[in-house]
Design a protein around this motif. Sequence first.
Motif, PDB file in Angstrom:
ATOM      1  N   GLU A  86       0.822  -1.212   0.000  1.00  9.92           N
ATOM      2  CA  GLU A  86       0.000   0.000   0.000  1.00  9.92           C
ATOM      3  C   GLU A  86       0.856   1.262   0.000  1.00  9.92           C
ATOM      4  O   GLU A  86       0.564   2.209  -0.737  1.00  9.92           O
ATOM      5  CB  GLU A  86      -0.930   0.004   1.216  1.00  9.92           C
ATOM      6  N   LEU A  87       1.890   1.289   0.820  1.00  5.43           N
ATOM      7  CA  LEU A  87       2.744   2.479   0.884  1.00  5.43           C
ATOM      8  C   LEU A  87       3.487   2.716  -0.420  1.00  5.43           C
ATOM      9  O   LEU A  87       3.597   3.858  -0.870  1.00  5.43           O
ATOM     10  CB  LEU A  87       3.738   2.370   2.044  1.00  5.43           C
ATOM     11  N   ARG A  88       3.986   1.665  -1.038  1.00  2.00           N
ATOM     12  CA  ARG A  88       4.672   1.829  -2.325  1.00  2.00           C
ATOM     13  C   ARG A  88       3.703   2.396  -3.359  1.00  2.00           C
ATOM     14  O   ARG A  88       4.055   3.300  -4.111  1.00  2.00           O
ATOM     15  CB  ARG A  88       5.264   0.507  -2.809  1.00  2.00           C
ATOM     16  N   ALA A  89       2.494   1.877  -3.395  1.00  2.68           N
ATOM     17  CA  ALA A  89       1.497   2.358  -4.361  1.00  2.68           C
ATOM     18  C   ALA A  89       1.133   3.814  -4.079  1.00  2.68           C
ATOM     19  O   ALA A  89       1.094   4.642  -4.994  1.00  2.68           O
ATOM     20  CB  ALA A  89       0.254   1.468  -4.327  1.00  2.68           C
ATOM     21  N   ALA A  90       0.885   4.138  -2.817  1.00  2.00           N
ATOM     22  CA  ALA A  90       0.491   5.504  -2.455  1.00  2.00           C
ATOM     23  C   ALA A  90       1.592   6.512  -2.778  1.00  2.00           C
ATOM     24  O   ALA A  90       1.309   7.649  -3.150  1.00  2.00           O
ATOM     25  CB  ALA A  90       0.137   5.573  -0.967  1.00  2.00           C
ATOM     26  N   ALA A  91       2.844   6.087  -2.647  1.00  2.00           N
ATOM     27  CA  ALA A  91       3.973   6.973  -2.906  1.00  2.00           C
ATOM     28  C   ALA A  91       4.363   7.011  -4.383  1.00  2.00           C
ATOM     29  O   ALA A  91       5.316   7.697  -4.753  1.00  2.00           O
ATOM     30  CB  ALA A  91       5.172   6.544  -2.059  1.00  2.00           C
ATOM     31  N   GLY A  92       3.626   6.280  -5.226  1.00  2.00           N
ATOM     32  CA  GLY A  92       3.898   6.289  -6.659  1.00  2.00           C
ATOM     33  C   GLY A  92       5.123   5.485  -7.057  1.00  2.00           C
ATOM     34  O   GLY A  92       5.704   5.703  -8.119  1.00  2.00           O
ATOM     35  N   MET A  93       5.508   4.541  -6.218  1.00  2.00           N
ATOM     36  CA  MET A  93       6.674   3.705  -6.510  1.00  2.00           C
ATOM     37  C   MET A  93       6.264   2.513  -7.360  1.00  2.00           C
ATOM     38  O   MET A  93       5.089   2.154  -7.425  1.00  2.00           O
ATOM     39  CB  MET A  93       7.314   3.240  -5.200  1.00  2.00           C
ATOM     40  N   SER A  94       7.241   1.894  -8.007  1.00  2.00           N
ATOM     41  CA  SER A  94       6.950   0.744  -8.864  1.00  2.00           C
ATOM     42  C   SER A  94       6.377  -0.408  -8.044  1.00  2.00           C
ATOM     43  O   SER A  94       6.676  -0.577  -6.863  1.00  2.00           O
ATOM     44  CB  SER A  94       8.208   0.296  -9.613  1.00  2.00           C
ATOM     45  N   GLU A  95       5.543  -1.180  -8.706  1.00  2.00           N
ATOM     46  CA  GLU A  95       4.838  -2.278  -8.058  1.00  2.00           C
ATOM     47  C   GLU A  95       5.771  -3.449  -7.770  1.00  2.00           C
ATOM     48  O   GLU A  95       6.693  -3.727  -8.531  1.00  2.00           O
ATOM     49  CB  GLU A  95       3.696  -2.739  -8.973  1.00  2.00           C
ATOM     50  N   ARG A  96       5.523  -4.128  -6.677  1.00  2.52           N
ATOM     51  CA  ARG A  96       6.202  -5.375  -6.320  1.00  2.52           C
ATOM     52  C   ARG A  96       5.123  -6.433  -6.132  1.00  2.52           C
ATOM     53  O   ARG A  96       4.046  -6.138  -5.609  1.00  2.52           O
ATOM     54  CB  ARG A  96       6.992  -5.243  -5.016  1.00  2.52           C
ATOM     55  N   SER A  97       5.418  -7.652  -6.517  1.00  7.12           N
ATOM     56  CA  SER A  97       4.434  -8.720  -6.339  1.00  7.12           C
ATOM     57  C   SER A  97       4.351  -9.111  -4.869  1.00  7.12           C
ATOM     58  O   SER A  97       5.325  -8.952  -4.113  1.00  7.12           O
ATOM     59  CB  SER A  97       4.807  -9.948  -7.174  1.00  7.12           C
ATOM     60  N   ARG A  98       3.215  -9.598  -4.460  1.00  5.62           N
ATOM     61  CA  ARG A  98       3.041 -10.053  -3.080  1.00  5.62           C
ATOM     62  C   ARG A  98       4.063 -11.144  -2.767  1.00  5.62           C
ATOM     63  O   ARG A  98       4.673 -11.144  -1.696  1.00  5.62           O
ATOM     64  CB  ARG A  98       1.620 -10.580  -2.861  1.00  5.62           C
ATOM     65  N   GLU A  99       4.295 -12.060  -3.700  1.00  4.26           N
ATOM     66  CA  GLU A  99       5.262 -13.129  -3.482  1.00  4.26           C
ATOM     67  C   GLU A  99       6.656 -12.558  -3.210  1.00  4.26           C
ATOM     68  O   GLU A  99       7.354 -12.996  -2.289  1.00  4.26           O
ATOM     69  CB  GLU A  99       5.333 -14.060  -4.693  1.00  4.26           C
ATOM     70  N   ALA A 100       7.060 -11.567  -3.999  1.00  2.00           N
ATOM     71  CA  ALA A 100       8.381 -10.965  -3.822  1.00  2.00           C
ATOM     72  C   ALA A 100       8.507 -10.314  -2.452  1.00  2.00           C
ATOM     73  O   ALA A 100       9.529 -10.457  -1.776  1.00  2.00           O
ATOM     74  CB  ALA A 100       8.645  -9.943  -4.923  1.00  2.00           C
ATOM     75  N   VAL A 101       7.470  -9.614  -2.032  1.00  4.11           N
ATOM     76  CA  VAL A 101       7.504  -8.925  -0.741  1.00  4.11           C
ATOM     77  C   VAL A 101       7.494  -9.928   0.404  1.00  4.11           C
ATOM     78  O   VAL A 101       8.230  -9.779   1.382  1.00  4.11           O
ATOM     79  CB  VAL A 101       6.341  -7.919  -0.628  1.00  4.11           C
ATOM     80  N   GLU A 102       6.678 -10.968   0.288  1.00  2.00           N
ATOM     81  CA  GLU A 102       6.639 -11.998   1.332  1.00  2.00           C
ATOM     82  C   GLU A 102       7.998 -12.669   1.495  1.00  2.00           C
ATOM     83  O   GLU A 102       8.405 -12.990   2.616  1.00  2.00           O
ATOM     84  CB  GLU A 102       5.571 -13.045   1.014  1.00  2.00           C
ATOM     85  N   ARG A 103       8.708 -12.873   0.403  1.00  2.00           N
ATOM     86  CA  ARG A 103      10.030 -13.485   0.460  1.00  2.00           C
ATOM     87  C   ARG A 103      11.100 -12.491   0.921  1.00  2.00           C
ATOM     88  O   ARG A 103      12.022 -12.844   1.642  1.00  2.00           O
ATOM     89  CB  ARG A 103      10.411 -14.034  -0.915  1.00  2.00           C
ATOM     90  N   GLY A 104      10.983 -11.243   0.478  1.00  2.00           N
ATOM     91  CA  GLY A 104      12.033 -10.269   0.713  1.00  2.00           C
ATOM     92  C   GLY A 104      12.045  -9.607   2.072  1.00  2.00           C
ATOM     93  O   GLY A 104      13.112  -9.411   2.658  1.00  2.00           O
ATOM     94  N   LEU A 105      10.886  -9.221   2.591  1.00  2.00           N
ATOM     95  CA  LEU A 105      10.859  -8.477   3.856  1.00  2.00           C
ATOM     96  C   LEU A 105      11.592  -9.184   5.002  1.00  2.00           C
ATOM     97  O   LEU A 105      12.337  -8.529   5.736  1.00  2.00           O
ATOM     98  CB  LEU A 105       9.421  -8.168   4.275  1.00  2.00           C
ATOM     99  N   PRO A 106      11.416 -10.495   5.172  1.00  2.00           N
ATOM    100  CA  PRO A 106      12.135 -11.156   6.278  1.00  2.00           C
ATOM    101  C   PRO A 106      13.652 -11.147   6.112  1.00  2.00           C
ATOM    102  O   PRO A 106      14.375 -11.374   7.075  1.00  2.00           O
ATOM    103  CB  PRO A 106      11.601 -12.595   6.249  1.00  2.00           C
ATOM    104  N   ASN A 107      14.136 -10.877   4.907  1.00  2.00           N
ATOM    105  CA  ASN A 107      15.576 -10.853   4.654  1.00  2.00           C
ATOM    106  C   ASN A 107      16.193  -9.474   4.807  1.00  2.00           C
ATOM    107  O   ASN A 107      17.369  -9.288   4.490  1.00  2.00           O
ATOM    108  CB  ASN A 107      15.862 -11.400   3.251  1.00  2.00           C
ATOM    109  N   SER A 108      15.435  -8.523   5.280  1.00  2.00           N
ATOM    110  CA  SER A 108      15.969  -7.181   5.525  1.00  2.00           C
ATOM    111  C   SER A 108      17.063  -7.259   6.578  1.00  2.00           C
ATOM    112  O   SER A 108      16.934  -7.980   7.568  1.00  2.00           O
ATOM    113  CB  SER A 108      14.872  -6.249   6.043  1.00  2.00           C
TER     114      SER A 108
END
Length: 134
Positions: A17-39
């Motif tokens: 939601e924040l990426r979309a609201a800020a006009g940033m490029s879209e990320r797939s839910r799968e990518a975010v689910e995999r990526g966020l825990p690796n921060s």
Amino acid sequence: MGYELRESPPTVERFLELRAAAGMSERSREAVERGLPNSLYAVTVVDEADETVGMARVVGDDGSVYHVCDMAVHPDHQRQGLGSRLMDALMDWIEETAPSSAYVNLMADVEGFYEQWGFERTAPASQGMYYRVR
């Protein structure tokens, strides 16, 4: 309005939601689910209603390369210094954690913002490039 900085990533839903609201490029839910825990490190800003209104994170190999990414503040909460608070937190963490000679990079999308933390343009010595998996 009061804001609180938290050392935690946003939920997957709020990240999207924040990426979309800020006009940033879209990320797939799968990518975010995999990526966020690796921060390596992630921070959020929440408002008085406990809603996440800003986020930022650092990814990398935790040694030689660090990448500042996903810096976003919801448009309804911009111009409150929240982006600076997020960036201050990231840079404090990097300064405390990263070894000397570590390379910290980012893709700047706001003119003149990141320079206050010591970031410099790489051109003409090098050029930023990207590849998007389809």
